[in-house]
Design an enzyme around this catalytic site. Structure first.
Site: not given
Lengths: 197, 223
Positions: A113-114, A9-11
């Site tokens: 997960n944008p 996931r993009t954090l």
């Protein structure tokens, strides 16, 4: 247990581009962005193109994570390719691209997960001018002038004051240059090399 | 290993207020056109009202991306209904559909506060008011959104609706004429724009009557 899923996931964003500013003018759309890519507070890349043409009618500008922007370009490549394959004389306009990107951004946000970008989509098709924006959680709208990131705070007020329906190309360019100058003065992550399309 | 939390929220509040008032043979639905995020205005010209069916109009405030997804969902379901039943959905039917659609996402809700207005199958005005997860009620008038705390008491004072618990069941629709109801809506929004920072710019009013649909705009405070 869930750590495998978490690592995908993009954090937070790593290499980011700063603002994009765009306006409608008499004959179409003008969009401007600087060419810097910051790695946190370091100015790592100084020649990144953040404005890209999509198909025949559209311009896409992005701020935020550069790698996510490049992935979006790959999605759009596929979209335009499939559209061309139909070979039916019709091509995707800015409204369609805007709609497609809104759905992509919203669905990624739903999966937590944008794509960490704020996108500006502009173009002219059949004489109709269109200028819209999508951000990473799927908020979208279209207007006569848009800006992302710090541009919203610094450039939008200038545009609200000085924009009118009948800007010529030269007036539009001057207006955008004024906005980019203000951003250069006050935005830490701006560089003095800009792209104007 | 500590699980890292996402440091962003999938929700945002884009502000705005919406109002609907039901009359004997008309329904007034109104919403402002400002879309904001935090303390910024994103655009001054964003319509929060959408027509779902011939006699059914929805106004929503809250998180606009969720509102748009919800609208698309309802449009699609309505289209299928039209294909299967060869007629438009009635307002009470759409009301139930909206409630079910909202509850379907009970555990990752649509952050959308809706007000559904229209004409029921007898031609009388009807208004349904919702919360974010789909609980709804048919009422004579309602408001939702950031300005609703300012608007609702005023509407209660002007339009006092009978309680749904009363027996015999009393009509919730207002005896006001269409023109009076539109004037009331304009007054109410002008007051809300004074004190609510998320309400302002322009007011869009949609009136559904026996003769069809009518739209009207009014300027509000731009600050």
């Amino acid at each position: 247990m869930g750590s495998g899923a978490d690592s995908e996931r993009t954090l937070y964003p790593y290499v980011t581009g700063s603002s994009v500013v765009a306006i409608k003018y008499k004959d179409g759309i003008l969009m401007a962005a600087d060419m810097g890519g910051s790695y946190g507070s370091t100015l790592r890349y100084k020649s990144i193109e953040r404005l890209k043409p999509i198909g025949k009618h559209t311009l896409l500008g992005a701020s935020g994570e550069i790698s996510d922007f490049q992935e979006i370009l790959r999605f759009l490549d596929e979209l335009i390719l499939n559209d061309n394959m139909w070979d039916d004389g019709n091509s995707l306009g800015p409204k369609e691209v805007h709609n497609y990107l809104t759905r992509v951004m919203y669905n990624r946000r739903n999966k937590f997960n944008p794509l960490w970008n704020s996108l500006v989509i502009g173009g002219v098709k059949n004489g109709q001018k269109y200028l819209g924006m999508v951000n990473m959680i799927g908020i979208n709208f279209n207007d006569n002038h848009v800006a992302t990131g710090l541009g919203n705070h610094l450039a939008r007020p200038i545009l609200r004051d000085e924009w009118n329906e009948n800007l010529t190309f030269e007036e539009g360019v001057k207006l955008l240059e004024k906005c980019m100058r203000v951003l250069l003065y006050r935005d830490r992550s701006a560089v003095n090399k800009i792209q104007l399309k | 290993m500590v699980k890292e939390q996402a440091n962003w929220s999938p929700y945002d509040n884009n502000g705005g207020s919406c109002v609907a008032i039901a009359g004997a043979d008309y329904c007034v639905i109104a919403a402002d056109t400002r879309m904001s995020t935090g303390y910024n205005i994103l655009t001054r010209d964003y319509s929060k009202i959408c027509q779902l069916a011939d006699k059914c109009v929805m106004a929503s405030s809250g998180f606009q991306a969720d509102v748009n997804a919800l609208k698309k969902n309802l449009y699609a379901k309505h289209l299928i209904y039209q294909h299967q039943h060869n007629k438009q959905m009635s307002c009470p039917a759409m009301a139930q559909l909206l409630s079910n659609t909202l509850y379907y996402k009970r555990f990752f809700p649509y952050y959308s506060f809706n007000v559904l207005g229209g004409l029921d199958s007898e031609g009388k005005g009807c208004v349904f008011t919702y919360d974010a997860v789909g609980s709804y009620e048919r009422v004579g008038y309602s408001s939702q959104g950031s300005g609703s705390t300012l608007i609702m008491p005023f509407l209660d004072n002007q339009l006092k609706s009978p309680s749904p618990l009363l027996l015999p069941a009393q009509d919730a629709v207002t005896p006001l004429s269409e023109v009076e109801a539109v004037e009331l809506v304009k007054t109410v929004f002008a007051s809300a724009a004074e004190r609510d920072i998320f309400t302002g710019d322009k007011l869009e009013i949609v009136v559904l009557g026996a003769s069809g649909i009518r739209r009207e705009y009014m300027d509000l405070r731009k600050d």
